[in-house]
Design an enzyme around this catalytic site. Structure first.
Site, PDB file in Angstrom:
ATOM      1  N   ASN A 159       0.801  -1.235   0.000  1.00 61.08           N
ATOM      2  CA  ASN A 159       0.000   0.000   0.000  1.00 61.08           C
ATOM      3  C   ASN A 159       0.834   1.286   0.000  1.00 61.08           C
ATOM      4  OD1 ASN A 159       0.776  -0.366   2.649  1.00 61.08           O
ATOM      5  ND2 ASN A 159      -1.108   0.473   3.503  1.00 61.08           N
ATOM      6  N   THR A 185       5.418  -7.707  -4.117  1.00 56.26           N
ATOM      7  CA  THR A 185       5.336  -8.040  -5.544  1.00 56.26           C
ATOM      8  C   THR A 185       4.560  -6.951  -6.281  1.00 56.26           C
ATOM      9  OG1 THR A 185       5.627 -10.369  -5.186  1.00 56.26           O
ATOM     10  CG2 THR A 185       4.444  -9.732  -7.187  1.00 56.26           C
ATOM     11  N   GLU A 255       5.483  -3.498  11.884  1.00 49.73           N
ATOM     12  CA  GLU A 255       4.292  -2.637  11.784  1.00 49.73           C
ATOM     13  C   GLU A 255       3.228  -3.483  11.119  1.00 49.73           C
ATOM     14  OE1 GLU A 255       6.444   1.590  10.500  1.00 49.73           O
ATOM     15  OE2 GLU A 255       5.040   0.608   9.179  1.00 49.73           O
ATOM     16  N   CYS A 289      -3.103   0.970   6.934  1.00 50.49           N
ATOM     17  CA  CYS A 289      -3.114   0.329   8.254  1.00 50.49           C
ATOM     18  C   CYS A 289      -3.805   1.226   9.260  1.00 50.49           C
ATOM     19  CB  CYS A 289      -1.702   0.008   8.706  1.00 50.49           C
ATOM     20  SG  CYS A 289      -0.671   1.451   8.842  1.00 50.49           S
TER      21      CYS A 289
HETATM   22  N1  LIG Z   1       1.074  -1.009  10.835  1.00 53.92           N
HETATM   23  C1  LIG Z   1       1.498  -0.518   9.694  1.00 53.92           C
HETATM   24  O1  LIG Z   1       2.295   0.389   9.652  1.00 53.92           O
HETATM   25  C2  LIG Z   1       1.002  -1.054   8.402  1.00 53.92           C
HETATM   26  C3  LIG Z   1       0.388  -2.266   8.300  1.00 53.92           C
HETATM   27  N2  LIG Z   1      -0.030  -2.727   7.096  1.00 53.92           N
HETATM   28  C4  LIG Z   1      -0.720  -3.989   7.039  1.00 53.92           C
HETATM   29  O2  LIG Z   1      -0.301  -4.719   5.894  1.00 53.92           O
HETATM   30  C5  LIG Z   1      -1.365  -5.485   5.353  1.00 53.92           C
HETATM   31  C6  LIG Z   1      -1.479  -5.270   3.859  1.00 53.92           C
HETATM   32  O3  LIG Z   1      -0.249  -5.376   3.240  1.00 53.92           O
HETATM   33  P1  LIG Z   1       0.174  -6.687   2.402  1.00 53.92           P
HETATM   34  O4  LIG Z   1       1.245  -6.246   1.468  1.00 53.92           O
HETATM   35  O5  LIG Z   1      -1.020  -7.354   1.861  1.00 53.92           O
HETATM   36  O6  LIG Z   1       0.784  -7.582   3.569  1.00 53.92           O
HETATM   37  P2  LIG Z   1       1.566  -8.986   3.464  1.00 53.92           P
HETATM   38  O7  LIG Z   1       1.843  -9.374   4.863  1.00 53.92           O
HETATM   39  O8  LIG Z   1       0.847  -9.937   2.598  1.00 53.92           O
HETATM   40  O9  LIG Z   1       2.913  -8.646   2.691  1.00 53.92           O
HETATM   41  C7  LIG Z   1       3.810  -7.680   3.174  1.00 53.92           C
HETATM   42  C8  LIG Z   1       5.191  -7.935   2.602  1.00 53.92           C
HETATM   43  O10 LIG Z   1       5.691  -9.165   3.101  1.00 53.92           O
HETATM   44  C9  LIG Z   1       6.151  -9.973   2.025  1.00 53.92           C
HETATM   45  N3  LIG Z   1       6.043 -11.363   2.446  1.00 53.92           N
HETATM   46  C10 LIG Z   1       5.019 -12.232   2.300  1.00 53.92           C
HETATM   47  N4  LIG Z   1       5.332 -13.425   2.863  1.00 53.92           N
HETATM   48  C11 LIG Z   1       6.575 -13.310   3.374  1.00 53.92           C
HETATM   49  C12 LIG Z   1       7.455 -14.184   4.070  1.00 53.92           C
HETATM   50  N5  LIG Z   1       7.144 -15.438   4.368  1.00 53.92           N
HETATM   51  N6  LIG Z   1       8.664 -13.719   4.442  1.00 53.92           N
HETATM   52  C13 LIG Z   1       9.031 -12.462   4.157  1.00 53.92           C
HETATM   53  N7  LIG Z   1       8.247 -11.588   3.480  1.00 53.92           N
HETATM   54  C14 LIG Z   1       7.030 -11.997   3.113  1.00 53.92           C
HETATM   55  C15 LIG Z   1       5.261  -9.559   0.875  1.00 53.92           C
HETATM   56  O11 LIG Z   1       5.840  -9.930  -0.361  1.00 53.92           O
HETATM   57  P3  LIG Z   1       4.893 -10.349  -1.611  1.00 53.92           P
HETATM   58  O12 LIG Z   1       4.151  -9.124  -1.990  1.00 53.92           O
HETATM   59  O13 LIG Z   1       5.860 -10.801  -2.624  1.00 53.92           O
HETATM   60  O14 LIG Z   1       3.999 -11.440  -1.097  1.00 53.92           O
HETATM   61  C16 LIG Z   1       5.237  -8.057   1.095  1.00 53.92           C
HETATM   62  O15 LIG Z   1       6.430  -7.470   0.649  1.00 53.92           O
HETATM   63  C17 LIG Z   1      -2.570  -5.046   6.152  1.00 53.92           C
HETATM   64  O16 LIG Z   1      -2.852  -6.000   7.146  1.00 53.92           O
HETATM   65  C18 LIG Z   1      -2.152  -3.759   6.805  1.00 53.92           C
HETATM   66  O17 LIG Z   1      -2.815  -3.429   7.982  1.00 53.92           O
HETATM   67  C19 LIG Z   1       0.149  -2.019   5.969  1.00 53.92           C
HETATM   68  C20 LIG Z   1       0.759  -0.815   6.015  1.00 53.92           C
HETATM   69  C21 LIG Z   1       1.224  -0.233   7.246  1.00 53.92           C
HETATM   70  O1  LIG Z   2       1.020   1.792   6.017  1.00 54.72           O
HETATM   71  C1  LIG Z   2       0.151   2.578   6.200  1.00 54.72           C
HETATM   72  O2  LIG Z   2      -1.021   2.342   5.978  1.00 54.72           O
HETATM   73  C2  LIG Z   2       0.719   3.922   6.508  1.00 54.72           C
HETATM   74  O3  LIG Z   2       1.835   3.802   7.300  1.00 54.72           O
HETATM   75  C3  LIG Z   2      -0.287   4.839   7.046  1.00 54.72           C
HETATM   76  O4  LIG Z   2       0.112   6.101   6.710  1.00 54.72           O
HETATM   77  P1  LIG Z   2      -1.006   7.218   6.586  1.00 54.72           P
HETATM   78  O5  LIG Z   2      -1.755   7.200   7.863  1.00 54.72           O
HETATM   79  O6  LIG Z   2      -0.251   8.488   6.393  1.00 54.72           O
HETATM   80  O7  LIG Z   2      -1.846   6.844   5.430  1.00 54.72           O
END
Ligand SMILES: NC(=O)C1=CN([C@@H]2O[C@H](COP(=O)(O)OP(=O)(O)OC[C@H]3O[C@@H](n4cnc5c(N)ncnc54)[C@H](OP(=O)(O)O)[C@@H]3O)[C@@H](O)[C@H]2O)C=CC1
Ligand SMILES: O=C(O)[C@H](O)COP(=O)(O)O
Length: 479
Positions: A159, A185, A255, A289
């Site tokens: 995201n 990806t 995070e 998030c």
């Molecule tokens: N607290 C925070 O700051 C934030 C939290 N989020 C959370 O992230 C989620 C959405 O993001 P999303 O990208 O779908 O999350 P994922 O957990 O599916 O993927 C995150 C990253 O981890 C990689 N990944 C997947 N499997 C593994 C593994 N076994 N070992 C190492 N890396 C791995 C992914 O690669 P690939 O794409 O190749 O699978 C991607 O780069 C939501 O739950 C959201 O709340 C998002 C932003 C901020």
């Molecule tokens: O990963 C997220 O979703 C971001 O860290 C949140 O940032 P934002 O609150 O500025 O959208």
């Protein structure tokens, strides 16, 4: 700047090349579902080679003058700014983020790098004299400084593929570490491009290396690699917990997911609450998030707030990222199915949809659900999509209880004109950050960003990230 739209691209010391051999990973555009590019899928041997090169790079990078490291980071930030339009195009293509937010993401990232380069210069240690401890003398002096950890593995989510890469990479580099970037990806082409810009800015190609490939395939090898010294991950709680179970004796910054609640009390300024809730819940289609993921509103004003929120939501633009729509197609069809099922399940259980339920492929029109109750999945799970549940509460105490009953603890918001009450309630919320009369959100990026419970471990934010990615080292003079 190649965007990988044709053949598979690979980034090496000499710049872009076509993928020579081996496996590729396709990157799909969320808007039309077509392949927009292919990136190289690193093999285990290639990962080993890359980390070997980084270890060599570490020897000179950690010795480089801080002012020189800072200068290279400033140059990298300048490159991002100069290429802002192209990078924003990539974000629209790869993750369907609208044009304005894509430009903002790039600018915010450049600003973050500049700020980190400055803050890193001021990361001072301290001197301790022995005689402060009983029985000791001034003959012992500890010079306490901060030193890098080594190879940092940076894993951002889809995201914010640029911003959440940069917020890991810049503090790591400024702290003297070298970095493996494993981009998501969807977002991998953007990740490769910012890495390429780092090289163009003069950051050596053995100081940061982007390792592309599916997380499911290469992720476990990376997170348990014996030569990785620290992991800085943002993504789902499921993946974060998996990483925590695999990475042994390696510092982790995690995070993860959230279910941020906005508690609205009877004396709240309704317009202000409405505007913050709607923008907090629906910008980038709720794929943040920190999105407002539940509204907990006291009965007295619940009808008024629900109506105001629904009316505003009906005015949100829905459609293409290029048209600057607020709500754009979700990252994948699977993600849309997940959100859609959760909405329909809640409606079947008695929730009332205040906006039309409409879906075209992975584009889900924004949904406000009223009369959501504790027994519904949407009250607890993170949809990562454009749906906002409204739960009616009796009083502020019930709001705090419901907010804290979540497995997550990222942020919370309280809307009231009674700042004293807000402050007291804020103390009770088990989250990393409480926003008083404002939406839940991460920035400004020098503020601490912390998740409790299933929302994460450790603190991010410029200075906090610099501290997390360096360690203390004490040299004791025995005079
Ligand atoms: N607290 C925070 O700051 C934030 C939290 N989020 C959370 O992230 C989620 C959405 O993001 P999303 O990208 O779908 O999350 P994922 O957990 O599916 O993927 C995150 C990253 O981890 C990689 N990944 C997947 N499997 C593994 C593994 N076994 N070992 C190492 N890396 C791995 C992914 O690669 P690939 O794409 O190749 O699978 C991607 O780069 C939501 O739950 C959201 O709340 C998002 C932003 C901020
Ligand atoms: O990963 C997220 O979703 C971001 O860290 C949140 O940032 P934002 O609150 O500025 O959208």
């Amino acid at each position: 700047m190649p965007n990988g739209a044709d053949d598979c691209v690979q980034l090496g010391p000499q710049g872009w090349t076509s993928c020579q051999s081996g496996e590729h990973v396709a990157v799909y555009g969320p808007v039309h579902g077509q392949i927009i590019g292919k990136v190289h899928a690193f093999s285990r041997e290639e990962v080993d080679q890359a980390i070997g090169r980084l270890q060599e790079g570490f020897q000179s990078w950690k010795r480089m003058l801080l002012t020189e490291r800072a200068q290279l980071l400033h140059q990298w930030a300048d490159k991002l700014e100069a290429n802002r339009a192209e990078l924003a195009e990539l974000l629209m293509l790869e993750i369907a983020k609208n044009h304005r937010d894509s430009l903002d993401e790039v600018q915010r990232s450049a600003d973050f790098i500049h700020y980190t380069a400055e803050e890193g210069l001021r990361l001072a240690g301290e001197t301790l004299f022995g005689d402060a401890f009983p029985g000791q003398t001034r003959q012992k002096v500890s010079i306490v400084g901060r030193v890098p950890l080594g190879v940092v593995l940076a894993i951002p989510p889809f995201n914010y593929p640029i911003n959440l890469a940069v917020t890991k990479i810049a503090p790591a580099l400024m702290g003297g570490n070298v970095v493996v970037l494993k981009p998501p990806t969807q977002g991998a082409i953007a990740g490769l491009n910012i890495t390429r810009l780092a090289y163009e800015a003069g950051i050596p190609d053995n100081v940061i290396i982007a390792i592309t490939g599916s997380g499911r395939v290469i992720g476990d090898y990376l997170i348990s690699h014996p030569r990785v010294n620290m992991i800085n991950f943002t993504g789902s709680t499921q993946t974060g917990q998996h990483i925590a179970s695999k990475a042994i004796m390696v510092p982790l910054l995690l995070e993860l997911g959230g279910k941020d609640a906005a508690i609205v009390l009877a004396d709240a300024n309704i317009e202000r609450a409405r505007d913050n809730i709607v923008s907090g819940a629906f910008s980038y289609s709720g794929q943040r998030c920190t999105a407002v993921k539940r509204v907990l509103v006291v009965e007295e004003i619940a009808d008024q707030l629900a109506t105001a929120v629904a009316q505003k939501v009906m005015t949100l633009s829905v459609g293409a990222p290029e048209a600057d729509s607020v709500v754009t197609p979700l990252i994948s069809n699977e993600a849309a199915d997940f959100v859609w099922d959760m909405i329909h399940e809640a409606v079947a259980q008695g929730a009332v949809a205040l906006t039309p339920l409409r879906r075209e492929g992975n584009l889900i029109y924004p949904v406000v659900l009223d009369f959501v109750t504790r027994d519904m999945r949407v009250a607890w799970e993170e949809p990562f999509g454009p749906v906002l549940p409204i739960i009616r509460i009796h009083d502020a105490e019930e709001g705090v209880e419901l907010a804290n009953a979540s497995e997550y603890g990222l942020q919370g918001a309280i809307f009231t004109q009674d700042v004293s009450q807000a402050f007291l309630l804020a103390e009770e919320l088990d989250v990393g950050t409480v926003q008083i009369n404002g939406k839940t959100s991460r920035g400004p990026d020098h503020f601490p960003f912390v998740g409790t419970k299933a929302s994460g471990m450790g603190a991010q934010g410029v200075r906090y990230s610099l501290l997390a990615m360096t360690r203390l080292k004490s040299t004791v003079l025995n005079l």
